[in-house]
Design a protein around this motif. Sequence first.
Motif, mmCIF file in Angstrom:
data_model
loop_
_atom_site.group_PDB
_atom_site.id
_atom_site.type_symbol
_atom_site.label_atom_id
_atom_site.label_comp_id
_atom_site.label_asym_id
_atom_site.label_seq_id
_atom_site.Cartn_x
_atom_site.Cartn_y
_atom_site.Cartn_z
ATOM 1 N N THR A 114 0.861 -1.172 0.000
ATOM 2 C CA THR A 114 0.000 0.000 0.000
ATOM 3 C C THR A 114 0.903 1.231 0.000
ATOM 4 N N PRO A 115 0.372 2.379 -0.360
ATOM 5 C CA PRO A 115 1.196 3.592 -0.309
ATOM 6 C C PRO A 115 1.782 3.835 1.087
ATOM 7 N N GLU A 116 1.006 3.538 2.117
ATOM 8 C CA GLU A 116 1.488 3.737 3.496
ATOM 9 C C GLU A 116 2.632 2.784 3.830
ATOM 10 N N GLU A 117 2.502 1.525 3.394
ATOM 11 C CA GLU A 117 3.576 0.554 3.639
ATOM 12 C C GLU A 117 4.844 0.957 2.893
ATOM 13 N N HIS A 118 4.677 1.458 1.687
ATOM 14 C CA HIS A 118 5.835 1.883 0.894
ATOM 15 C C HIS A 118 6.566 3.040 1.563
ATOM 16 N N VAL A 119 5.810 4.006 2.035
ATOM 17 C CA VAL A 119 6.424 5.153 2.732
ATOM 18 C C VAL A 119 7.160 4.672 3.981
ATOM 19 N N ALA A 120 6.521 3.791 4.753
ATOM 20 C CA ALA A 120 7.152 3.284 5.970
ATOM 21 C C ALA A 120 8.428 2.511 5.641
ATOM 22 N N ARG B 149 11.145 5.039 4.638
ATOM 23 C CA ARG B 149 11.625 5.777 5.818
ATOM 24 C C ARG B 149 12.531 4.903 6.677
#
Length: 75
Positions: free
Chosen positions: A15-21, A24
């Motif tokens: 997901t976009p959130e998993e990718h960002v995490a 980071r």
Amino acid sequence: MATSTTSKQVLVRLTPEEHVALQRFASITNTSANDVVRRALRDFLAGPGRREEFDQLVSDAKDQYRAALDRLADE
């Protein structure tokens, strides 16, 4: 982390959130996203009960396909 010359490529959808995490975490730990994922997978597979779970799945599959496996062994 050493990479094997026989490594295989796998597509993992995040997901976009998993990718960002992931990005980071990789940045903060000064490592690649690839190494973060590989380490997480190794840790998961080495976790408590994983070997037993895998052995049970193999045993169940052998039982389920016993007749076919026996026929193949006879050929």
